[in-house]
Design a protein around this motif. Sequence first.
Motif, PDB file in Angstrom:
ATOM      1  N   ALA A  10       0.818  -1.213   0.000  1.00  0.00           N
ATOM      2  CA  ALA A  10       0.000   0.000   0.000  1.00  0.00           C
ATOM      3  C   ALA A  10       0.853   1.264   0.000  1.00  0.00           C
ATOM      4  N   ASP A  11       2.009   1.208   0.651  1.00  0.00           N
ATOM      5  CA  ASP A  11       2.839   2.403   0.703  1.00  0.00           C
ATOM      6  C   ASP A  11       3.544   2.697  -0.620  1.00  0.00           C
ATOM      7  N   SER A  12       3.448   1.789  -1.578  1.00  0.00           N
ATOM      8  CA  SER A  12       4.038   2.048  -2.895  1.00  0.00           C
ATOM      9  C   SER A  12       3.077   2.824  -3.800  1.00  0.00           C
ATOM     10  N   LEU A  13       1.851   3.001  -3.353  1.00  0.00           N
ATOM     11  CA  LEU A  13       0.857   3.760  -4.119  1.00  0.00           C
ATOM     12  C   LEU A  13       0.997   5.235  -3.763  1.00  0.00           C
ATOM     13  N   LYS A  14       2.006   5.858  -4.292  1.00  0.00           N
ATOM     14  CA  LYS A  14       2.338   7.249  -3.966  1.00  0.00           C
ATOM     15  C   LYS A  14       1.318   8.214  -4.555  1.00  0.00           C
ATOM     16  N   GLY A  15       0.992   9.233  -3.784  1.00  0.00           N
ATOM     17  CA  GLY A  15       0.135  10.302  -4.268  1.00  0.00           C
ATOM     18  C   GLY A  15      -1.357  10.017  -4.243  1.00  0.00           C
ATOM     19  N   VAL A  16      -1.769   8.859  -3.719  1.00  0.00           N
ATOM     20  CA  VAL A  16      -3.207   8.577  -3.635  1.00  0.00           C
ATOM     21  C   VAL A  16      -3.739   9.076  -2.294  1.00  0.00           C
ATOM     22  N   LYS A  17      -5.002   9.388  -2.259  1.00  0.00           N
ATOM     23  CA  LYS A  17      -5.641   9.835  -1.022  1.00  0.00           C
ATOM     24  C   LYS A  17      -6.489   8.696  -0.478  1.00  0.00           C
ATOM     25  N   TRP A  18      -6.087   8.170   0.660  1.00  0.00           N
ATOM     26  CA  TRP A  18      -6.836   7.090   1.300  1.00  0.00           C
ATOM     27  C   TRP A  18      -8.016   7.681   2.056  1.00  0.00           C
ATOM     28  N   VAL A  19      -9.179   7.039   1.912  1.00  0.00           N
ATOM     29  CA  VAL A  19     -10.406   7.501   2.556  1.00  0.00           C
ATOM     30  C   VAL A  19     -10.886   6.405   3.500  1.00  0.00           C
ATOM     31  N   LYS A  20     -11.138   6.804   4.742  1.00  0.00           N
ATOM     32  CA  LYS A  20     -11.619   5.865   5.759  1.00  0.00           C
ATOM     33  C   LYS A  20     -13.027   6.287   6.179  1.00  0.00           C
ATOM     34  N   SER A  21     -13.883   5.328   6.431  1.00  0.00           N
ATOM     35  CA  SER A  21     -15.250   5.619   6.865  1.00  0.00           C
ATOM     36  C   SER A  21     -15.250   6.390   8.179  1.00  0.00           C
ATOM     37  N   ARG A  22     -16.163   7.322   8.293  1.00  0.00           N
ATOM     38  CA  ARG A  22     -16.305   8.039   9.564  1.00  0.00           C
ATOM     39  C   ARG A  22     -16.887   7.127  10.638  1.00  0.00           C
ATOM     40  N   HIS A  23     -17.327   5.928  10.249  1.00  0.00           N
ATOM     41  CA  HIS A  23     -17.844   4.947  11.203  1.00  0.00           C
ATOM     42  C   HIS A  23     -16.734   4.060  11.756  1.00  0.00           C
ATOM     43  N   SER A  24     -15.519   4.294  11.328  1.00  0.00           N
ATOM     44  CA  SER A  24     -14.380   3.510  11.791  1.00  0.00           C
ATOM     45  C   SER A  24     -14.180   3.722  13.286  1.00  0.00           C
ATOM     46  N   GLY A  25     -13.768   2.660  13.966  1.00  0.00           N
ATOM     47  CA  GLY A  25     -13.511   2.747  15.395  1.00  0.00           C
ATOM     48  C   GLY A  25     -12.239   3.525  15.698  1.00  0.00           C
ATOM     49  N   ALA A  26     -12.102   3.944  16.931  1.00  0.00           N
ATOM     50  CA  ALA A  26     -10.933   4.723  17.362  1.00  0.00           C
ATOM     51  C   ALA A  26      -9.633   3.939  17.217  1.00  0.00           C
ATOM     52  N   THR A  27      -9.722   2.614  17.199  1.00  0.00           N
ATOM     53  CA  THR A  27      -8.520   1.794  17.085  1.00  0.00           C
ATOM     54  C   THR A  27      -8.190   1.471  15.635  1.00  0.00           C
ATOM     55  N   GLY A  28      -8.881   2.105  14.692  1.00  0.00           N
ATOM     56  CA  GLY A  28      -8.560   1.930  13.281  1.00  0.00           C
ATOM     57  C   GLY A  28      -9.095   0.659  12.666  1.00  0.00           C
ATOM     58  N   ASN A  29     -10.158   0.112  13.221  1.00  0.00           N
ATOM     59  CA  ASN A  29     -10.736  -1.122  12.690  1.00  0.00           C
ATOM     60  C   ASN A  29     -11.597  -0.832  11.478  1.00  0.00           C
TER      61      ASN A  29
END
Length: 78
Positions: A10-29
Amino acid sequence: MSVYRNGIPADSLKGVKWVKSRHSGATGNCVELAALPDGQVAMRNSRDPLGPALIYTRDEITAFMQGTMEGEFSSLTA
């Protein structure tokens, strides 16, 4: 033009914007999605941001999201 393969770090995908759900838990699940320059969509586990990314076509992501909205996968979290 880049060629993206499933399991790409995943870290080789330079310049992309990762989007995480606002429903994600505080521990990043959660999973995170990123649009790729060629129109595909990358998905990674937010708990392992350097780990592998799975690559999907827009049609595949659309089908998955429609199935999710219609409750087709509800039995997996019940």
